[in-house]
Every structure is written in structure tokens, then in C-alpha cells.
Design a protein around this motif. Structure first.
Motif, PDB file in Angstrom:
ATOM      1  N   THR A 197      -5.639   5.706 -26.203  1.00 20.86           N
ATOM      2  CA  THR A 197      -6.181   5.421 -27.181  1.00 20.86           C
ATOM      3  C   THR A 197      -6.212   7.456 -27.156  1.00 20.86           C
ATOM      4  O   THR A 197      -6.564   7.909 -26.860  1.00 20.86           O
ATOM      5  N   THR A 198      -6.244   7.637 -29.021  1.00 18.89           N
ATOM      6  CA  THR A 198      -6.842   8.525 -29.301  1.00 18.89           C
ATOM      7  C   THR A 198      -7.828   8.697 -28.865  1.00 18.89           C
ATOM      8  O   THR A 198      -9.335   8.174 -28.834  1.00 18.89           O
ATOM      9  N   LEU A 199      -8.068  10.580 -28.960  1.00 11.28           N
ATOM     10  CA  LEU A 199      -9.131  11.452 -27.871  1.00 11.28           C
ATOM     11  C   LEU A 199     -10.197  12.306 -28.727  1.00 11.28           C
ATOM     12  O   LEU A 199     -11.348  12.538 -29.492  1.00 11.28           O
ATOM     13  N   ARG A 200      -9.570  11.593 -30.486  1.00  9.46           N
ATOM     14  CA  ARG A 200     -10.183  12.729 -31.383  1.00  9.46           C
ATOM     15  C   ARG A 200     -11.075  11.175 -32.318  1.00  9.46           C
ATOM     16  O   ARG A 200     -11.166  10.007 -32.460  1.00  9.46           O
ATOM     17  N   GLY A 237       3.892   9.677 -32.326  1.00  8.79           N
ATOM     18  CA  GLY A 237       4.120  10.923 -32.805  1.00  8.79           C
ATOM     19  C   GLY A 237       2.674  11.142 -31.291  1.00  8.79           C
ATOM     20  O   GLY A 237       1.726  11.961 -32.496  1.00  8.79           O
ATOM     21  N   LEU A 238       2.469  11.035 -30.949  1.00 14.22           N
ATOM     22  CA  LEU A 238       1.614  10.618 -29.503  1.00 14.22           C
ATOM     23  C   LEU A 238       1.723  11.298 -28.474  1.00 14.22           C
ATOM     24  O   LEU A 238       2.898  11.772 -27.740  1.00 14.22           O
ATOM     25  N   SER A 239       1.074  12.834 -28.694  1.00 13.27           N
ATOM     26  CA  SER A 239       0.823  13.498 -26.676  1.00 13.27           C
ATOM     27  C   SER A 239      -0.510  13.233 -25.908  1.00 13.27           C
ATOM     28  O   SER A 239      -0.812  12.463 -26.386  1.00 13.27           O
ATOM     29  N   PRO A 240       1.216  12.521 -25.406  1.00 11.00           N
ATOM     30  CA  PRO A 240      -0.357  12.518 -23.307  1.00 11.00           C
ATOM     31  C   PRO A 240      -1.068  12.903 -22.678  1.00 11.00           C
ATOM     32  O   PRO A 240      -2.423  12.327 -22.184  1.00 11.00           O
ATOM     33  N   HIS A 241      -1.589  14.448 -23.709  1.00  9.11           N
ATOM     34  CA  HIS A 241      -2.765  15.206 -23.395  1.00  9.11           C
ATOM     35  C   HIS A 241      -3.155  15.055 -24.558  1.00  9.11           C
ATOM     36  O   HIS A 241      -4.748  15.772 -23.436  1.00  9.11           O
ATOM     37  N   GLY A 242      -2.853  14.420 -24.886  1.00  8.51           N
ATOM     38  CA  GLY A 242      -4.374  14.488 -26.564  1.00  8.51           C
ATOM     39  C   GLY A 242      -5.032  13.012 -26.368  1.00  8.51           C
ATOM     40  O   GLY A 242      -6.079  12.457 -27.099  1.00  8.51           O
ATOM     41  N   CYS A 243      -4.444  12.154 -25.250  1.00  8.51           N
ATOM     42  CA  CYS A 243      -4.766  10.419 -26.031  1.00  8.51           C
ATOM     43  C   CYS A 243      -4.995  10.336 -23.708  1.00  8.51           C
ATOM     44  O   CYS A 243      -5.349  10.613 -22.891  1.00  8.51           O
ATOM     45  N   GLU A 244      -5.832   9.554 -24.517  1.00  8.66           N
ATOM     46  CA  GLU A 244      -6.440   8.636 -22.942  1.00  8.66           C
ATOM     47  C   GLU A 244      -5.764   7.945 -23.071  1.00  8.66           C
ATOM     48  O   GLU A 244      -5.382   6.608 -23.557  1.00  8.66           O
ATOM     49  N   ILE A 245      -5.136   7.370 -21.590  1.00  6.20           N
ATOM     50  CA  ILE A 245      -3.979   6.526 -21.389  1.00  6.20           C
ATOM     51  C   ILE A 245      -4.663   5.447 -19.967  1.00  6.20           C
ATOM     52  O   ILE A 245      -4.955   5.813 -19.152  1.00  6.20           O
ATOM     53  N   ILE A 266      -5.091   1.608 -14.112  1.00  4.90           N
ATOM     54  CA  ILE A 266      -5.189   3.746 -13.800  1.00  4.90           C
ATOM     55  C   ILE A 266      -5.489   4.075 -15.152  1.00  4.90           C
ATOM     56  O   ILE A 266      -4.772   3.768 -16.098  1.00  4.90           O
ATOM     57  N   THR A 267      -6.077   4.789 -15.402  1.00  4.91           N
ATOM     58  CA  THR A 267      -6.921   5.868 -16.255  1.00  4.91           C
ATOM     59  C   THR A 267      -6.229   7.521 -16.392  1.00  4.91           C
ATOM     60  O   THR A 267      -6.779   7.748 -15.347  1.00  4.91           O
ATOM     61  N   LEU A 268      -5.644   7.780 -17.247  1.00  2.00           N
ATOM     62  CA  LEU A 268      -5.439   9.252 -17.584  1.00  2.00           C
ATOM     63  C   LEU A 268      -6.458   9.918 -18.617  1.00  2.00           C
ATOM     64  O   LEU A 268      -6.713   9.177 -19.505  1.00  2.00           O
ATOM     65  N   ASN A 269      -6.717  11.263 -18.332  1.00  2.00           N
ATOM     66  CA  ASN A 269      -7.530  11.476 -19.835  1.00  2.00           C
ATOM     67  C   ASN A 269      -9.023  10.245 -19.644  1.00  2.00           C
ATOM     68  O   ASN A 269      -9.429  10.934 -20.834  1.00  2.00           O
ATOM     69  N   GLY A 270      -9.434  10.230 -19.455  1.00  2.00           N
ATOM     70  CA  GLY A 270     -10.280   9.078 -19.151  1.00  2.00           C
ATOM     71  C   GLY A 270     -11.032   9.993 -19.197  1.00  2.00           C
ATOM     72  O   GLY A 270     -11.864  11.791 -19.400  1.00  2.00           O
TER      73      GLY A 270
END
Length: 308
Positions: A197-200, A237-245, A266-270
């Protein structure tokens, strides 16, 4: 004599209503069952027929002694009194992974339903409740004011503070979840599900893919799966650091009952900042064997998360 009185007392509320051991309402019960089933939304099963035949026609008054834990409540046992409560009772049955059949209603107009195990449920103030492990137990509990078991979804979240917030670590954690779910008898997963999921802005689901587990040892699958997921992210075109994974463990095809909808992710950047492990299940995990399985799974994850 005192012991005999204690043993006899729980049935007093039923005896006053006209119940006796071996009671069978016969044709009157069967007629009520047939009229209820004629609506086309109910399927009769042996536990429901037995319960209705034993208690049909009783109007059970609340105990004059008041409620033990909660307010004592009376009821009437007649499936026709709850036959139009189809949608809510059926939703409850679906959540529990069982069939329900109308049984009656309480004095507060809450429908009563009996399931395939003979357990008695009601839908009232605050949601869904298990009254007893049998119709008899449930009716006594209702009339005596014994506290029922509230049925609600269950969820636990653990923050994995020492785990790196990268995709490979997330996949390894998800594979630990695969092992735990198999070991505790939830299900034997055959895939991982990646949701990005995008974080923007409001957040958009940008990727939702399933990756089959490879044969052999789980730990040997971690890096190949992480690479495949990383390639998919790059292609989109997605960056792992700019999204919730979110790396989840979906139930395999054919899994039935409440466990089919158990979710382990397991959630990253949530929102929690650090990686998290979430375990959740619908209200069917509140009671019975499913509750015990969920408890075992929860204990295993708690022990593992404490080491992270």
C-alpha cells in the motif's frame, strides 16, 4: 439433604415452567419446526430437533432470587418466535462455522438459536453470546442470570522491535508464522501473500500477489521468495521504503470453519513504526476447539516475539 438441594436447584427454573427429564413436546414441536423450516432459510439437524422437542412450548420465568452475575431473563421456547431473525442468526452461524436453527426468544425480544453441537446462543445487547454448552444449560443460565460468554473477534499484535524493517526479514518472519500455524493445528499454508500500500495520500493498494512456497525446508525458501517479491515491486515502480508492506499467510484452498478466516500478517512500514506481527480471527475463535487452537497459536507467537 443439603447436597441434594444444591444438586436439584439448577433445574428449579425449568421445573417451574413444566420441564421434566425425558420431556418430549411431540407433534406440537414438530409442527413448529416444520413451519419454521418452510421459510426456506433453515436446515434442520439432529441437535436442533432434539432440543426443540425437549423444551418446545415452555415459558421460562426469570429466577425470583434475581441474577447471579447478570440480570435474570425469561424466555419462550418456540422456533417460530425467532424464525424471522434469519440474517443475523445466519451471520452468526457463518462466523462460528456452524449451522444454527431458531429456538425461541428472550423476554427482551432477543432471538435464541441452537447449533449442531446443541449449544445455545443469543443475539442481544452488546452482540452475540454463548449461553450454554447445551440448550438445558443455556436456559438455566439465562433464567438464573449466569454470565454468558461474549462472542467477539480476537486480535493480538506484537511489535518486533529488533527485527530489520526489510523485505527479507519480513519474509523470514512470515515463514516462522507458517511453521507456527502448522504446528498448532491451524492449517498448513502453501503460499505467502504480499500486499503493498502506498504511503502517499489516502494510501492505495498497489500490489496484491500470492507466491507459492517452494518444496523443502522453509528457511531455504526465504531468499528466493524475497527476491521474487522485490522484483515484483521493482517492476511496478514501487520502493519498499515508500510503502506499507504486509506479508500474510493465507489459508489453503479447502480450509473450512473459522480457521479459514484466521489472519496472520507481518507488516513493515506500518502505523506502528517498527515491524509488527498481527494474529486475528473472527468470533468463532471465542469458544470451543477453535478458541483452544487460537490460544496455542497466540502463546507460540508471544514466545517467539519476545525473542525479537
Amino acid at each position: 439433604m443439603a447436597a441434594e438441594t444444591i444438586l436439584r436447584k439448577p433445574t428449579d427454573v425449568l421445573a417451574r415452567a413444566g420441564w421434566r427429564p425425558g420431556r418430549d413436546a411431540g407433534d406440537a414441536a414438530m409442527l413448529a419446526i416444520l413451519k419454521t423450516a418452510a421459510l426456506g432459510q433453515w436446515t434442520l439437524f439432529p441437535a436442533a430437533e432434539q432440543a426443540v422437542r425437549e423444551f418446545h412450548g415452555l415459558r421460562i420465568a426469570p429466577s425470583p432470587d434475581g441474577g447471579r452475575d447478570v440480570a435474570a431473563t425469561g424466555c419462550v421456547v418456540d422456533p417460530q418466535e425467532a424464525r424471522y431473525a434469519g440474517p443475523p442468526l445466519q451471520r452468526l452461524g457463518n462466523a462460528l462455522g456452524v449451522r444454527l436453527f431458531p429456538f425461541g426468544r428472550t423476554d427482551q425480544e432477543a432471538p435464541l438459536g441452537v447449533d449442531e453441537e446443541g449449544r445455545l446462543f443469543t443475539l442481544g445487547v452488546g452482540g452475540a453470546w454463548l449461553l450454554g454448552g447445551s440448550a438445558r444449560e443455556g436456559l438455566i443460565a439465562l433464567a438464573e442470570g449466569t454470565r454468558p460468554v461474549r462472542l467477539r473477534p480476537r486480535e493480538r499484535l506484537w511489535r518486533l522491535s529488533d527485527m530489520p524493517a526489510d523485505l527479507t526479514a519480513g519474509v523470514r518472519a512470515a515463514l516462522v508464522a507458517v511453521y507456527v500455524l502448522h504446528h498448532t493445528g491451524v492449517f498448513s499454508a502453501r503460499a505467502l501473500r504480499l500486499r503493498v500500500t502506498t504511503l502517499r495520500g489516502v494510501g492505495v493498494l498497489a500490489l496484491d500477489e500470492t507466491y507459492a512456497l517452494r518444496p523443502g525446508r522453509l528457511d531455504a525458501s526465504a531468499e528466493p521468495l524475497a527476491r521474487a517479491m522485490a522484483d515484483e515491486l521493482a517492476a511496478a515502480g514501487l520502493s519498499p521504503h515508500g510503502c506499507e508492506i504486509a506479508v500474510g499467510v493465507p489459508a489453503p484452498s479447502g480450509t473450512t470453519g473459522p480457521l479459514a478466516t484466521l489472519d496472520c500478517t507481518i507488516t513493515l512500514n506500518g502505523p506502528a513504526g517498527r515491524p509488527t506481527l498481527t494474529l486475528s480471527a473472527p468470533m468463532g475463535a471465542s469458544v470451543g476447539p477453535t478458541a483452544k487452537i487460537f490460544d496455542a497459536c497466540e502463546a507460540a507467537f508471544a514466545a517467539w516475539a519476545a525473542q525479537r
